[in-house]
Write an enzyme that holds these catalytic residues in place. Structure first.
Site, short mmCIF file in Angstrom:
data_model
loop_
_atom_site.label_atom_id
_atom_site.label_comp_id
_atom_site.label_asym_id
_atom_site.label_seq_id
_atom_site.Cartn_x
_atom_site.Cartn_y
_atom_site.Cartn_z
N ARG A 27 3.68 -11.39 -9.07
CA ARG A 27 3.27 -10.77 -7.80
C ARG A 27 2.64 -11.78 -6.84
O ARG A 27 1.79 -11.42 -6.03
CB ARG A 27 2.30 -9.60 -8.03
N ARG A 31 1.13 -8.54 -1.50
CA ARG A 31 0.03 -7.99 -0.71
C ARG A 31 -1.23 -8.81 -0.61
O ARG A 31 -2.07 -8.52 0.24
CB ARG A 31 -0.33 -6.62 -1.28
N ARG A 40 5.32 -7.90 7.09
CA ARG A 40 5.86 -6.71 6.49
C ARG A 40 5.58 -5.45 7.31
O ARG A 40 6.37 -4.52 7.31
CB ARG A 40 5.25 -6.63 5.09
N ASP A 76 12.27 -5.79 -6.22
CA ASP A 76 11.52 -4.85 -7.05
C ASP A 76 12.41 -4.37 -8.18
O ASP A 76 13.64 -4.42 -8.06
CB ASP A 76 11.03 -3.65 -6.21
N TYR A 153 10.44 5.21 -15.58
CA TYR A 153 10.36 5.68 -14.19
C TYR A 153 11.41 6.76 -13.90
O TYR A 153 11.12 7.79 -13.31
CB TYR A 153 10.55 4.53 -13.20
#
Ligand code: CP3
Length: 348
Positions: A27, A31, A40, A76, A153
């Site tokens: 990651r 962010r 973004r 992702d 998921y």
């Protein structure tokens, strides 16, 4: 002919001696970087991933900022399932959400093979990234979700703490579960092969939720599919990493899946992790939370990890899971510097 030297990151993956201990962060593209947030803006992360100019820029931002030894593609684990139209969204602060979760045999038809056309945005991103990485000979890491984690998921419909629905399915209807995983194996192999063919020199399989399983469950319900994925790319020249969270008791089994490297999360000391995976290379495992309390404490924690990593070859420094959004980028830059200056594992 003057041969270009093999990057330390790839050497470490293959258990060879290095000039410096290589480091990158799960990651790292995301962010915690203000330049990411600026680029973004709002909207779904899947929209950002769909624009090669944006996705390639986000992939390169941490390289410029941190001087890490590898780039990881900005993408992702749900991207291929979004691409085939399974009905996936990624909700900020929550994660992937599925409008109609996988529940019965008829849902297998919603998981067709992944064609190259469906992931043109991903391969176009790689085509933009590779020339930018060439001057520093920095490898690009491609990735995919491991079949079990993706299945959790698709079946649960979103993030879960209990894994109640998927565990019920795998024990009550193992045939359906196996059919689902077979579909996911095929899609994962196509997704990884496309990334490798366009220039990814390593791939990481994220089995983030494997730690929810017992060893017996892992070996029955997750490991065989993971092994098939690595078999499906074994003819390609690529370094491979298998990573999961809370997998201390599973490391010995994960080491048999066919990857070059096994990722270790922060719950297991690296010296013990190395014993558990045998002669595989290892990657890890600084607790991401220890980067939140300022530079001095993060460097102290980094030194603890480097000490436990020892001096043997086959070691890549990383966090034990992804960078937390509140992390100060300057702290990560200082961690990279400390690893390069002080790391001893496999340094010739
Ligand atoms: O590592 C990198 O820098 C590359 C980018 C990357 C992303 N997702 C981008 C992303 C990688 C490697 C992933 C993998 C991924 N995605 C995993 C496996 C790794 C892990 O953390 O265990 C998983 C489980 C997912 C699913 C997913 N996507 C989650 C749980 C979330 C977080 C939701 C949230 O907002 O807290 C996402 C969204 C996501 N994927 C973000 C990023 C940068 C953040 C959201 C955003 O920017 O909109």
């Amino acid at each position: 002919m003057s041969a270009v030297p093999e990057p330390d990151f790839l050497k470490a993956c293959r258990g060879e001696a290095v000039t410096r201990v290589p480091v990158w962060f799960m990651r790292q593209a995301g962010r915690s970087l203000p330049e990411y947030r600026a680029l973004r803006a709002t909207g779904s992360i899947l929209d950002a991933i769909a624009v090669p100019e944006v996705a390639s820029e986000v992939t390169l931002q941490p390289i410029r900022r941190y001087g890490v030894d590898a780039a990881i593609l900005f993408s992702d684990i749900v991207v291929p399932y979004h691409a085939i139209g399974f009905g996936v969204e990624v909700v900020p602060g929550r994660g992937p959400v599925i409008a109609e979760p996988f529940a019965s045999v008829s849902d297998l038809d919603r998981l067709p093979d992944l064609t190259d056309e469906l992931i043109e945005h991903v391969t176009a991103t790689i085509d933009l990234v590779i020339p930018e990485l060439a001057p520093t000979n920095t490898p690009l890491i491609g990735f995919a979700g491991a079949p079990f984690t993706v299945a959790s998921y698709l079946v649960e419909g979103g993030p879960t703490r209990e894994f109640a629905i998927i565990k019920t399915m795998m024990h009550r209807d193992p045939k359906l579960f196996d059919q689902l995983l077979d579909r996911l194996v095929a899609i994962t192999i196509s997704f990884l092969r496309a990334q490798i063919e366009h220039g990814a020199r390593a791939v990481q399989l994220f089995d983030s939720w494997a730690g929810s399983l017992t060893k017996a469950e892992y070996e029955r319900f997750a490991l065989p599919a993971t092994r098939k994925v690595f078999e499906g790319i074994a003819d390609l020249d690529v370094a491979t990493i298998l990573f999961g969270v809370g997998t201390g008791e599973l490391l010995g089994s994960m080491a048999t899946a066919g990857s070059n490297v096994v990722g270790i999360d922060w719950h297991v000391d690296l010296d013990e992790g190395r014993r558990r995976v045998g002669d595989k290379a290892v990657q890890g495992n600084l607790d991401p939370a220890r980067c939140l309390a300022g530079e001095a404490l993060a460097i102290e924690a980094t030194r603890e990890v480097l000490t436990l990593a020892g001096t043997d070859t086959g070691y890549i420094f990383n966090l034990g899971h992804g960078v937390l959004p509140a992390t100060d980028p300057d702290v990560l830059a200082a961690v990279v510097k400390a690893v390069h200056e002080e790391g001893k594992a496999g340094v010739e």
